[in-house]
Scaffold this motif. Sequence first.
Motif, short mmCIF file in Angstrom:
data_model
loop_
_atom_site.label_atom_id
_atom_site.label_comp_id
_atom_site.label_asym_id
_atom_site.label_seq_id
_atom_site.Cartn_x
_atom_site.Cartn_y
_atom_site.Cartn_z
N LEU A 93 0.82 -1.21 0.00
CA LEU A 93 0.00 0.00 0.00
C LEU A 93 0.85 1.26 0.00
CD1 LEU A 93 -2.76 -1.07 2.56
CD2 LEU A 93 -3.10 -0.60 0.12
N PHE A 180 -7.70 -3.90 -4.96
CA PHE A 180 -7.40 -3.71 -3.54
C PHE A 180 -6.54 -2.47 -3.32
CE2 PHE A 180 -4.06 -4.33 -0.31
CZ PHE A 180 -4.83 -4.23 0.83
N GLN A 184 -8.22 0.46 -1.09
CA GLN A 184 -7.85 0.45 0.33
C GLN A 184 -7.32 1.82 0.74
OE1 GLN A 184 -8.37 -1.96 2.49
NE2 GLN A 184 -7.36 -1.01 4.24
N LEU A 195 -8.55 -11.30 3.90
CA LEU A 195 -7.71 -10.55 2.97
C LEU A 195 -6.48 -11.36 2.58
CD1 LEU A 195 -7.60 -7.82 1.55
CD2 LEU A 195 -6.25 -6.95 3.48
#
Length: 225
Positions: A93, A180, A184, A195
Amino acid sequence: MQVQEELIQRRTVHTSPNGKNRTFSCTHCFSNMIICGNCGEVFRRVHWNNRGKKSVVWRCVSRLENTRRFCDARTVPESQIELILVNAINQSLSQKNTFLATLQENIETVLSRENNQPLIDIELRLQELQQELLKLASSKADYEEVGAEIHRLHDEKQKLQLEGAGRDDIKKRISDMSTFLMEQPTALTEYDEALVRRLIEKVKVYEDKFTVEFKSGVTVDIEVN
């Protein structure tokens, strides 16, 4: 249906370095996911009771049974694996733009391998052979050679369908990872089994690091002391 069953089988069976397929009845999320970076065997879930203190750890199969392979891989607490996976997902991320660019390259590579023409050609040839087979059978002529060709083409057709389904599966995994990353908004604060099942393919355990491989093909290294 046969193609999909074969794909599922390939994902859930781990082939050890000596060629032995390993499957375990354990339905735990990490089953067949944790791989030894030393000997290549899978890790198995073990319940420990050390002087009354109970814990759950994952240990290389080579240290639990005779695989004829020496291995001194670390024993990993289940809680540590959970933390490693949270860190790996959060790292993806934090580097979202880089990962998305890599995923786009991966999907373009998969698309470049697509070619449906051989499957179309086989379908047309099978139709011709089926008609020829009916004519030979009705005239009581020898149709063994035609029948053998039909069987060969059926096998080739299934092989091509399996390859095509495999590509579709890879595209789905890449798309899932991209979705995702884009949706997210914040980093994970705790372990999320659903997940992990959705995103993670396997985790390789080394002495100084864990290599987490996402189902999209992207990998992340998490160093440990």
